[in-house]
Design a protein around this motif. Structure first.
Motif, mmCIF file in Angstrom:
data_model
loop_
_atom_site.group_PDB
_atom_site.id
_atom_site.type_symbol
_atom_site.label_atom_id
_atom_site.label_comp_id
_atom_site.label_asym_id
_atom_site.label_seq_id
_atom_site.Cartn_x
_atom_site.Cartn_y
_atom_site.Cartn_z
ATOM 1 N N ARG A 136 -17.325 -3.679 1.571
ATOM 2 C CA ARG A 136 -18.096 -5.460 0.505
ATOM 3 C C ARG A 136 -17.696 -4.943 -0.778
ATOM 4 O O ARG A 136 -18.059 -5.188 -1.806
ATOM 5 N N LYS A 137 -16.758 -4.822 -0.937
ATOM 6 C CA LYS A 137 -16.365 -4.023 -2.642
ATOM 7 C C LYS A 137 -14.785 -4.439 -2.389
ATOM 8 O O LYS A 137 -13.978 -4.675 -1.774
ATOM 9 N N ARG A 138 -14.204 -4.538 -3.519
ATOM 10 C CA ARG A 138 -12.730 -5.314 -3.869
ATOM 11 C C ARG A 138 -12.011 -3.391 -3.838
ATOM 12 O O ARG A 138 -13.310 -2.155 -4.178
ATOM 13 N N LEU A 139 -10.937 -3.246 -3.329
ATOM 14 C CA LEU A 139 -10.735 -2.251 -3.192
ATOM 15 C C LEU A 139 -10.155 -1.005 -5.024
ATOM 16 O O LEU A 139 -9.969 -1.708 -5.829
ATOM 17 N N PHE A 140 -10.556 0.111 -4.454
ATOM 18 C CA PHE A 140 -10.420 0.999 -5.907
ATOM 19 C C PHE A 140 -9.218 1.543 -6.241
ATOM 20 O O PHE A 140 -8.932 1.228 -5.432
ATOM 21 N N GLY A 141 -8.355 0.892 -7.275
ATOM 22 C CA GLY A 141 -7.379 0.897 -7.409
ATOM 23 C C GLY A 141 -6.082 0.479 -7.127
ATOM 24 O O GLY A 141 -4.932 1.507 -6.110
ATOM 25 N N TYR A 142 -7.049 -0.824 -6.576
ATOM 26 C CA TYR A 142 -5.092 -1.244 -5.963
ATOM 27 C C TYR A 142 -4.023 -1.411 -6.109
ATOM 28 O O TYR A 142 -3.273 -1.016 -6.344
ATOM 29 N N THR A 143 -4.085 -1.472 -7.660
ATOM 30 C CA THR A 143 -2.980 -1.141 -8.122
ATOM 31 C C THR A 143 -1.972 -0.132 -7.621
ATOM 32 O O THR A 143 -0.774 0.017 -8.238
ATOM 33 N N ALA A 144 -2.946 1.263 -8.545
ATOM 34 C CA ALA A 144 -2.412 2.844 -7.849
ATOM 35 C C ALA A 144 -1.843 2.915 -5.851
ATOM 36 O O ALA A 144 -0.469 3.081 -5.739
ATOM 37 N N LEU A 145 -2.831 2.146 -5.777
ATOM 38 C CA LEU A 145 -2.807 2.478 -3.974
ATOM 39 C C LEU A 145 -1.211 1.467 -3.580
ATOM 40 O O LEU A 145 -0.276 1.310 -3.052
ATOM 41 N N VAL A 146 -0.804 0.169 -4.389
ATOM 42 C CA VAL A 146 0.510 -0.216 -4.197
ATOM 43 C C VAL A 146 1.788 0.753 -4.455
ATOM 44 O O VAL A 146 2.057 1.105 -3.683
ATOM 45 N N PHE A 147 1.187 1.118 -5.835
ATOM 46 C CA PHE A 147 2.110 1.618 -6.647
ATOM 47 C C PHE A 147 2.747 2.892 -5.436
ATOM 48 O O PHE A 147 3.838 3.589 -5.374
ATOM 49 N N ALA A 148 2.024 3.819 -5.276
ATOM 50 C CA ALA A 148 1.919 4.441 -3.976
ATOM 51 C C ALA A 148 2.309 4.199 -3.254
ATOM 52 O O ALA A 148 3.553 5.170 -2.190
ATOM 53 N N THR A 149 2.068 3.340 -2.350
ATOM 54 C CA THR A 149 2.614 2.517 -0.753
ATOM 55 C C THR A 149 4.652 2.750 -0.851
ATOM 56 O O THR A 149 5.257 3.413 -0.551
ATOM 57 N N ILE A 150 4.593 2.521 -2.350
ATOM 58 C CA ILE A 150 6.622 2.100 -3.143
ATOM 59 C C ILE A 150 6.943 3.366 -3.273
ATOM 60 O O ILE A 150 7.826 3.595 -2.883
ATOM 61 N N LEU A 151 5.960 4.602 -3.856
ATOM 62 C CA LEU A 151 6.915 5.633 -3.982
ATOM 63 C C LEU A 151 6.754 6.610 -3.068
ATOM 64 O O LEU A 151 7.860 7.015 -3.397
ATOM 65 N N TRP A 187 -9.796 5.648 -1.444
ATOM 66 C CA TRP A 187 -10.309 5.281 -0.497
ATOM 67 C C TRP A 187 -11.431 5.526 -0.290
ATOM 68 O O TRP A 187 -12.440 4.630 -0.458
ATOM 69 N N LEU A 188 -12.120 7.141 -0.586
ATOM 70 C CA LEU A 188 -13.389 7.679 -1.093
ATOM 71 C C LEU A 188 -13.434 6.656 -1.775
ATOM 72 O O LEU A 188 -14.941 6.161 -1.778
ATOM 73 N N LEU A 189 -13.510 6.320 -3.124
ATOM 74 C CA LEU A 189 -14.074 5.696 -4.777
ATOM 75 C C LEU A 189 -14.299 3.732 -3.781
ATOM 76 O O LEU A 189 -15.319 3.755 -4.547
ATOM 77 N N THR A 190 -13.490 3.597 -2.916
ATOM 78 C CA THR A 190 -13.892 1.663 -2.122
ATOM 79 C C THR A 190 -15.227 2.497 -2.215
ATOM 80 O O THR A 190 -16.284 1.454 -2.122
ATOM 81 N N ILE A 191 -15.175 3.208 -1.055
ATOM 82 C CA ILE A 191 -16.785 3.244 -0.031
ATOM 83 C C ILE A 191 -18.019 3.713 -1.100
ATOM 84 O O ILE A 191 -18.691 3.132 -0.912
ATOM 85 N N TRP A 192 -17.697 4.315 -1.995
ATOM 86 C CA TRP A 192 -18.572 4.976 -2.709
ATOM 87 C C TRP A 192 -18.626 4.092 -3.351
ATOM 88 O O TRP A 192 -18.273 3.161 -4.106
ATOM 89 N N GLY A 193 -20.781 4.230 -3.227
ATOM 90 C CA GLY A 193 -21.569 2.586 -3.983
ATOM 91 C C GLY A 193 -21.120 1.578 -3.312
ATOM 92 O O GLY A 193 -21.572 0.151 -3.770
ATOM 93 N N GLY A 194 -20.584 1.281 -2.517
ATOM 94 C CA GLY A 194 -20.328 0.275 -1.081
ATOM 95 C C GLY A 194 -21.402 -0.242 -0.322
ATOM 96 O O GLY A 194 -22.320 0.708 -0.226
ATOM 97 N N SER A 195 -21.669 -1.597 0.186
ATOM 98 C CA SER A 195 -23.079 -1.391 0.656
ATOM 99 C C SER A 195 -22.574 -1.558 2.158
ATOM 100 O O SER A 195 -21.578 -2.284 2.511
ATOM 101 N N ILE A 196 -22.003 -0.901 2.969
ATOM 102 C CA ILE A 196 -21.034 -0.120 3.855
ATOM 103 C C ILE A 196 -22.277 -1.243 5.111
ATOM 104 O O ILE A 196 -23.163 -0.808 5.664
ATOM 105 N N SER A 197 -21.291 -0.828 5.536
ATOM 106 C CA SER A 197 -21.482 -1.033 7.545
ATOM 107 C C SER A 197 -21.154 -0.357 8.518
ATOM 108 O O SER A 197 -19.272 -1.003 8.351
ATOM 109 N N PHE A 198 -20.958 0.235 9.699
ATOM 110 C CA PHE A 198 -20.200 0.893 10.340
ATOM 111 C C PHE A 198 -20.140 -0.370 11.571
ATOM 112 O O PHE A 198 -20.832 0.033 12.204
ATOM 113 N N THR A 199 -19.172 -1.130 11.385
ATOM 114 C CA THR A 199 -18.546 -1.707 12.336
ATOM 115 C C THR A 199 -17.484 -0.284 12.826
ATOM 116 O O THR A 199 -17.209 0.313 12.389
ATOM 117 N N THR A 200 -17.346 -1.164 13.747
ATOM 118 C CA THR A 200 -16.082 -0.003 15.088
ATOM 119 C C THR A 200 -14.995 -0.156 14.089
ATOM 120 O O THR A 200 -14.383 1.474 14.336
#
Ligand code: HEM
Ligand SMILES: [Cu+2]
Lengths: 627, 208
Positions: free
Chosen positions: A271-286, A330-343
């Motif tokens: 339940r959080k915005r992706l941490f470092g969205y921009t970095a994720l996009v540029f990592a994908t392109i790279l 990804w780790l920092l997206t989980i960090w401090g999020g309100s996590i639900s462990f669905t499948t």
């Protein structure tokens, strides 16, 4: 949803799927056929592990063993993993960007049928004189020496299905470039759309070298050319280069969409915005960019020389950097999020350590001197299964649970889903972790048996036991699918409750025109933004309700692909001598294909309109199936 | 998009090929296809260079001994001219002058067919010298590279002809304008590839 579809007879439904140009139905076709080939490849895997379960086993003969490992690898890469990912791309990506359709609905259907017929052709080899047996990499020195027609089934089958994949890639690229809803800027696109985009670009540039290599192989084996025949001046290394110029980007074609699926999952269930969205996009392109500059790390032991090896070793190590960036985001997206462990979330969390292990062995192999030891040993087998199963297959399983409601309107059982996960996850590590050590102990890859005095018995037995766990996991998933379909409990727009992107703002499954009104996008995670602002409709609209233009169904893609399928048999038997009809079959097949192409280009196909009145009726819960 | 809508040179848009959504999609999709084609030809060129002059021991053929420039130079000029005439055709397409467009396309097709005829003559000549497709790695690579280009020429010609016949009676509209445009784009691409073939295969071949 579609009351008409349910009243339709069986034959009419089949016909509907054979002619459909609706990306959501094509997605279902990809999922079913990819799922089928996944089971075929899985059965082949089980046979491999049975054969290797104990020393000196004679469950499979040496020759049959070669056929089975070749078909296992080829099937899993080309006919299972990639098509299932294409299923999710088709089902979800257009919804994520707020589009009513893909750019080329007709070509979308053509792409599927080419893949389908190519896959069938390849697998018919089992019943027509023997399967290919030169490994999924089909090195020319082995392939040219292989008797029978197995290799020809491989080259022709992959050529056909490769065209299909190329078409799919172009279609997705144009869709993303041209069909985004107003406000959906590139830097507001969900990560799964971004990874689809980059993977499609890789398909566009990586498949042609493979096709060229396959053509050379076809000409060498069937029409007397000598690209790879050393005694005629040919060079077998050319195949290796062409194959790996395709082959390494191919592994990123597989893993990037997997990254995309996991990125969605992490954001939704934390339940959080992706941490470092921009970095994720540029990592994908790279990653996509570097993916083309490392192919020779598969050829360290060929003898390209120390300079080439050093350059490719360095390039390969650099590619681990953007991958590491993603892991931390990804780790920092989980960090401090309100996590639900669905499948899906459990899969995503389990993916991180599994994939990191595969990355670490990858960097080890990138050290060229060390790779002289590791190459062609079970260590390599362990590495690529850690990245492919621990990355791609876990993403496919996670995506199946996550997107099932959007594709079929029902929710897979969470309880069975978790059972699948635990069996599969434990089985996966049990099977492959120990193979690292088998490799270090000297067990070569692609051997059909080993001696009792070599000390590999115990570890191989453990590895085979793990495979049984994975098989049980997959069986539970199948049970889950059947039970869910029978129960048929329909779900609403946002069954997970925490959807962030546009696909969760519309019904499950969506009406065939997706959006009655094109949405206006106001930021990243646009559905989430509207939710937070209390907008009950889930989106704001960029246009008033009006007529919608949609494409007609067409049977031509099926016929065109069928023509290629027929022609391939002609090419296959062309030089056989005792089969004079081969030439006729080749010509007839090509005539079918080019004839239907001509029909397509001469007959105007302008599509049809859904009127505003029909849309209003639909909104009240009527028929949304269209035809 | 209404296929029956009549246009005059005044009401005809400046860029008819990208005036509709379908046109825009085709335009971008086609450029992407050309990117894939470029990679295809790059692979073929690389293979040709690796296998040039390679054959069974004692092979008598080599690029320097085999190729002769005059014919190939004439072919090059013909194909380059046909690219120019297709530009004229597109100029008239943009001005909504259907007749002139058809005429220039007709000339383009004639030039393209001449090129193809000369190529067949050239191949036939080599085969008679004993340089057949199965002669050596060199011959396989040569015929596959140049032949793939020839197949593209054939496809381009068929595409032009099909479009010209299909639309002969009804003239230009928003539905077929992008098709004409893309066919001519394809023709330019074929031309550019030939320039590379002329340079890499023939010029560099004769020099040795
Ligand atoms: C950190 C990133 C990675 C690095 C540094 C890396 C490095 C390598 C190297 C050097 C090899 C060649 C080993 C040999 O044959 O001697 C290899 C093989 C392989 N890798 Fe990776 N890899 C990485 C990620 C991946 C990913 C993400 C995938 C797939 C999703 C993948 C799939 C494969 C496959 C299939 C092979 C074996 C091909 C074969 O010979 O059949 N790798 N990797
Ligand atoms: Cu690689």
């Amino acid at each position: 949803m579609s009351s008409i579809a349910q009243k339709k007879g069986f034959g009419a439904t089949i016909w509907d799927f054979m002619t459909t140009v609706d990306h959501k139905k094509i997605a279902i076709l990809y999922l079913i056929s990819g799922g089928f080939f996944f089971l075929v490849g899985g059965i082949e895997a089980m046979m491999i592990r049975i054969q290797l379960a104990k020393a000196g086993n004679d469950f499979l003969s040496a020759g049959l063993y070669n056929e089975i490992i070749t078909m296992h690898g080829t099937t899993m890469i080309f006919l299972a993993s990639m098509p299932i990912l294409l299923a999710f791309m088709n089902a979800i990506m257009p919804l994520q960007i707020g589009a009513r359709d893909v750019a080329f609905p007709f070509l979308n259907s053509l792409g599927f049928w080419l893949f389908f017929f190519g896959g069938i052709f390849l697998n018919l080899s089992w019943f027509m004189g023997g399967a290919p047996d030169a490994g999924w990499t089909n090195y020319a020195s082995l392939a040219l020496a292989s008797e029978g027609h197995g290799i020809d089934f491989y080259t022709l089958g992959l050529t056909i299905s490769g065209f299909g994949t190329l078409i799919a890639g172009i279609n997705f690229l144009v869709t993303i470039i041209n069909m985004r809803a107003p406000g959906m800027t590139y830097m507001r696109m969900p990560l799964f759309t971004w990874t689809t985009f980059v993977a499609s670009a890789l398909i566009l540039l990586a498949f042609p070298p493979l096709t060229v290599g396959l053509f050379f192989m076809v000409f060498d084996r069937l029409f007397g050319a000598s690209f790879f025949a050393v005694e005629m001046g040919g060079n077998t290394i050319i195949w290796e280069h062409l194959f790996w110029i395709f082959g390494h980007p191919e592994v990123y074609i597989l893993i990037l969409p997997a990254f995309g699926i996991f990125s969605e999952i992490f954001a939704i269930f934390s339940r959080k915005r992706l941490f470092g969205y921009t970095a994720l996009v540029f990592a994908t392109i790279l990653i996509g960019f570097y993916g083309f500059m490392v192919w020779a790390h598969h050829m360290f032991t060929v003898g390209l020389g120390p300079t080439a090896n050093a350059v490719f070793a360095l390039a390969t190590m650099i590619i681990a950097v953007p991958t590491g960036i993603k892991i931390f985001n990804w780790l920092l997206t989980i960090w401090g999020g309100s996590i639900s462990f669905t499948t899906p979330m459990i899969y995503a969390v389990a993916f991180i350590p599994s994939f990191v292990a595969g990355g670490v062995t990858g960097v080890m192999q990138a050290i060229a001197p060390l790779d002289y030891q590791l190459h062609d040993s079970y260590f390599i087998v362990a590495h690529f299964h850690y990245v492919i199963v621990g990355g791609v297959v876990l993403a496919i399983l996670a995506g199946t649970h996550l997107y099932w409601p959007k594709m079929f309107g029902t929710m897979l059982s969470e309880k069975l889903g978790k059972w699948t996960f635990w069996f599969f996850f434990i089985g996966f590590h049990l099977t492959f972790f120990i193979q690292h050590f088998l490799g270090l102990m000297g067990m070569p890859r692609r051997v059909y048996t080993f001696g009792a005095d070599q000390g590999w018995d115990l570890f191989n037995a453990i590895s085979s036991a793990g495979a049984i766990f994975m098989a049980i996991g997959v069986i539970i998933l199948l049970v889950n699918v059947v039970m869910t379909t029978i129960k048929n409990e329909r779900v609403g727009n946002d069954p997970w409750g925490d959807g962030r992107t546009l696909e969760w703002a519309i019904p499950s499954p969506p009406p065939f025109y997706n959006f009655a009104q094109t949405p206006l996008v106001r930021g990243l995670d646009s559905f989430w933004i509207e939710k937070m602002e209390g907008n009950k409709k889930g989106m704001i609209f960029a246009e008033p309700l009006g007529d919608i233009h949609m494409p007609n169904n067409s049977f031509i893609p099926f016929v065109m692909s069928l023509g290629m399928f027929v022609a391939s048999f002609g090419a296959l038997y062309f030089l056989d001598g005792d089969k004079p009809w081969a030439l006729a079959v080749l010509v007839i097949g090509l005539l079918i294909t080019f004839g239907s192409m001509l029909v397509r280009s001469l007959k105007d196909d302008l599509g049809f309109h859904i009127t505003k009145a029909e849309l209003l009726k639909d909104a009240k819960g009527g028929n949304t199936d269209g035809h | 998009m209404d296929i029956n809508q009549r246009y005059t040179p005044q009401s005809w848009p400046e860029h008819p090929e990208t005036a509709t959504m379908e046109g825009k999609n085709k335009f971008i999709g086609f450029w992407l296809l050309l990117a894939a084609e470029t990679v295809t030809f790059a692979s073929l060129f690389a293979t040709y260079l690796a296998l040039k002059d390679k054959g069974p021991s004692g092979m008598e053929f080599s690029a320097a001994g085999l190729f002769e420039l005059p014919l190939v130079f004439a072919m090059t000029m013909i194909l380059l001219t046909s690219s120019l005439t297709s530009v004229y055709a597109m100029y008239h397409m943009k001005n909504h002058n259907f007749k002139a467009m058809q005429a220039w396309l007709g000339i383009t097709v004639l030039l393209g067919a001449t090129f193809l005829g000369l190529e067949i003559y050239e191949f036939n000549h080599y085969v008679h010298l004993g340089f057949g497709y199965t002669n050596s790695a060199f011959s396989s690579a040569f015929y596959t590279l140049v032949g793939t280009h020839g197949a593209h020429v054939l496809f381009g010609l068929s595409w032009f002809i099909a479009l010209m016949l299909r639309n002969a009676k009804r003239g230009l509209n928003m539905y077929n304008a992008p098709k004409f445009y893309l066919a001519s784009l394809y023709w330019h691409f074929i031309d550019v590839v030939w320039v590379f073939i002329f340079t890499v295969v023939y010029l560099m071949g004769v020099i040795g």
